[in-house]
Every structure is written in C-alpha cells, then in structure tokens.
Design an enzyme around this catalytic site. Structure first.
Site, PDB file in Angstrom:
ATOM      1  N   ARG A 196       0.177   9.510  11.355  1.00  0.00           N
ATOM      2  CA  ARG A 196      -0.951   8.822  10.803  1.00  0.00           C
ATOM      3  C   ARG A 196      -1.547   9.872   9.658  1.00  0.00           C
ATOM      4  NH1 ARG A 196      -5.789   9.845  12.494  1.00  0.00           N
ATOM      5  NH2 ARG A 196      -5.196   9.814  14.580  1.00  0.00           N
ATOM      6  N   TYR A 208      -9.953  -9.183  -9.803  1.00  0.00           N
ATOM      7  CA  TYR A 208      -9.242  -9.804  -8.840  1.00  0.00           C
ATOM      8  C   TYR A 208      -9.886 -10.327  -7.725  1.00  0.00           C
ATOM      9  CZ  TYR A 208      -6.115  -9.669  -4.518  1.00  0.00           C
ATOM     10  OH  TYR A 208      -5.323 -10.205  -3.391  1.00  0.00           O
ATOM     11  N   LYS A 249       3.153  -5.023  -5.517  1.00  0.00           N
ATOM     12  CA  LYS A 249       3.759  -5.751  -6.832  1.00  0.00           C
ATOM     13  C   LYS A 249       4.565  -5.146  -7.656  1.00  0.00           C
ATOM     14  CE  LYS A 249       0.064  -8.059  -5.503  1.00  0.00           C
ATOM     15  NZ  LYS A 249      -0.891  -7.347  -4.716  1.00  0.00           N
ATOM     16  N   ASP A 304      -7.476   0.150 -11.647  1.00  0.00           N
ATOM     17  CA  ASP A 304      -6.361  -0.791 -11.141  1.00  0.00           C
ATOM     18  C   ASP A 304      -5.317  -0.922 -12.061  1.00  0.00           C
ATOM     19  OD1 ASP A 304      -5.009  -2.675  -9.917  1.00  0.00           O
ATOM     20  OD2 ASP A 304      -6.597  -3.560  -8.764  1.00  0.00           O
TER      21      ASP A 304
END
Length: 383
Positions: free
Chosen positions: A53, A106, A203, A178
């Site tokens: 982690r 978004y 994406k 972004d």
C-alpha cells in the site's frame, strides 16, 4: 533511464522508470505481486519497500514514467481518477476553503465537490474558465484551488492555462489541471504554470479500456508529500497488475494520440456536412471559440467530439442507440470508438444544477479504427 527530460516523448514513454530488471534482465517491468517485503533487520528496507500500500516497484515505475511524460518531478498513481481527484482536493483544502470549478466540469468531479466535500465544509463556485475576468471575480480570500479541465468534458471548452496559473498564483491558490482529455502527449500543463496535473489514466494513458486508474503529477515537493501521505493513509492505490497494464498502454500513447486526432478530424468534417447535425464542438475547428488558445497550448486537438442534433433529446438518444462501430458506453480514450448521451449517462449528476448539459448533446470518443468506417457508421445512425 538517465536524463529522461532530454529525450523525446515516445522514448520517455517506453523507457522512463523502466530500466531492465537488475536481477533477471527482463526488458519489461515485472508485476511485483506481493503485499509485503523482507527486511534486513528492523528498518532495513531493500530498495525502500516495506508494504505494497505504501510502495510497490511496479507502481513506482508507473509513477516515474508519468512524471517524466508531464515534465514533473513527482508522480503518484491511484486506483481511479476519482481517487486522485479526492486526494488532490483533500490535500489542498480544509473546512471553510473554497474551490473554483468549471461550469461544465466532469459529472464525477462535480458530484465529489458538490455532494461529498460540501459535507466537509468545502465551498465551490462554477464559472466559465474560458473567461479570465469571470475567474478573477469568482476568486475569494479563502480560495485554495482553481480546478481546470481543458478541453472540458463534455462541451470541449478551452481554458488558457498560463493565464489561469497567473490568476491562481496572485490569489495564493493552486492551479490543478485535469489533463485527461488531452493526455500528456497533446498538452503539458506544468510547463504552462500549473501546480498539479491530474489524469484519469483509465482513459488515453491506459488506452485500451481494460484498467481503472488515476494519477497526480507535480514539481512541488511539499504538495507531493501531502499527496503521498493521503495515498498511503487513505489507501486508494492501484494494484501491481493495474500499474503494469497502464505502463503497457503508455508505450503506444504517442502513436495512438496521432491516430485518434487524425480520425477525429475526419469525423468532424463529416458531421459538419450532415444536415441533421446542428452544432459540432471540436477545438480543432477554426470557428471554435477556444481554437487559438488550444492551438497555442496543445500539440493537436485530440479524439473527443461533441455534437447536437435536430429533434432534441429523443433524437440524440436514437443516434446513440443506432451506431454499430461506436459502442454505446461511458468512459473514453480507448482504441475503440464510444458514443454516449452525457445528460443521461456521465453527467446525470449535474441535472438541475448550473452544470446541466444540453439534452440534445451526443459525445464521441473517436477510436483508432478506419476513419471511413466510423464516418459511415455515424451517417447511418443519423439517417
């Protein structure tokens, strides 16, 4: 790879953070499928790894590569783009702070800020980021972040990153961009003055619709430390296989983005000629209001197109249901072409707000298939 900043984009995509494995000579970064690491005595870490982690060699390779592609000093990978978004905002904001956001952001970003962080006392103001004067008017003494998408999702508006960076700096705020729609190949916001770049690596970066991920890149060491603390403390980290898949996608990012852009230009031309299409939104068009700014800060104009159709929402829904090569699905940026109705799908959370999108709007993620086939598919759906 030494001096990665001096190499071209494609070279960095293939080599940055990805030296051959020192143990086996493997030219591809191994998938380090382990949760923990043996220590040589208490605190005696081999390579700095103690628990996956906190850090994993496959993830580290991805983070180094992402930083190199964006021209930043530090990269952090996350389990999703929203995990990266949440980390960025919680690292930079406290209860009572204020964020300026796009008035066509978004839907997931808006939902996080409006429905989740608002419960934590974070305030926000939607504004047209293409209008610098409107941004200046929206900034308050407690503004900590100016959050930018350019091009925006789904209206493909363009913001001048350099101008907004100066506005944020003057206000004592941070500019977060972004960069998901553009990808690191088409646009590098840090070079234009941004403090942080965010990606949904799901994406274009991953590029094959087979892995979920997110990333934050910055050259601000203090900010990176804050991101790293939450990355470890909150635990929204990608697994090693997710990191490996994303790295594999990155290797072809340049050639994919060129093909996405080529195809999008041909699809745009066809849509402009179609009598049932009432408006085409693509920053590569000379009459797009943000064209000059996009041409200044982007290499090309990308693979995302939105358009409106005569007949309103029902007509838009019919078009979305009638394509055969364009798959009706959310998300974007994969090698396959996708079509969606933002008002009913990705941006449903904005319904009834200032960010509600037009009901007759259709969004395309243009893939890398044969352009003539894609044009024929849309013409059939619009007939």
């Amino acid at each position: 790879m030494t001096d990665s900043g001096r190499h071209g984009f494609a070279t960095r995509a293939i080599h940055a953070g990805q030296d051959p494995d020192p143990t086996t000579g493997s030219v591809i970064v191994p998938i380090h499928a382990t949760s923990t690491y043996a220590q040589d005595g208490v605190g005696g870490l081999r390579g700095g790894f103690e628990y996956s982690r906190t850090g994993n060699p496959t993830r580290t390779a991805l983070e180094e590569c992402l930083a190199a592609l964006e021209g930043g000093r530090h990269g952090r990978a996350f389990a999703s783009g929203m995990g990266a978004t949440d980390t960025a905002l919680r690292a930079m904001c406290r209860p009572g702070d204020h964020v300026v956001i796009p008035n066509d952001a978004y839907g997931g970003t808006f939902r996080l800020i409006d429905k989740v962080l608002s419960q934590w006392g974070v305030q926000h103001t939607p504004v047209a980021l293409s209008d610098p004067d409107a941004v200046r008017a929206a900034v308050r003494p407690n503004t900590r972040v100016v959050w930018v998408e350019t091009p925006t999702n789904p209206l493909l508006n363009i913001a001048d990153i350099a101008v907004l960076a100066e506005i944020a700096r003057t206000a004592g705020a941070k500019l977060v961009v972004d960069n998901t729609f553009a990808s690191p190949y088409l646009q590098n916001p840090l070079e234009l003055g941004a403090d942080v770049v965010l990606h949904s690596t799901t994406k274009y970066v991953g590029g094959h619709s087979d892995v979920i991920g997110g990333a934050l890149v910055t050259s601000d060491t203090e900010l990176d430390a804050a991101f790293g603390f939450l990355q470890n403390g909150a635990g929204a980290v990608p697994g090693p296989f997710d990191a490996w898949l994303t790295l594999r996608g990155i290797k072809t990012l340049e050639v994919r983005m060129e093909k996405h852009s080529d195809n999008a230009e041909k699809v745009t031309e066809a849509l402009l000629r179609h009598p049932r299409v009432t408006r085409v939104l693509y920053p590569g068009l000379p009459d797009h209001p943000g064209h000059e700014v996009a041409a200044k800060q982007m290499r090309r104009f990308g693979g995302m197109i939105s358009f409106t159709v005569e007949g309103g929402e029902e007509a838009a829904l019919r078009v979305c249901s009638r394509t055969r090569l364009f798959t009706l699905a959310e998300s974007l940026g994969g090698v396959e072409s996708l079509i969606e109705h933002p008002g009913r799908m990705t941006h449903a959370s904005t319904a009834g707000s200032l960010l509600q999108v037009p009901a007759d709007l259709v969004r395309l993620s243009v893939g890398i298939e044969s352009a003539d086939d894609l044009v024929a598919d849309l013409q059939s759906a619009l007939a």
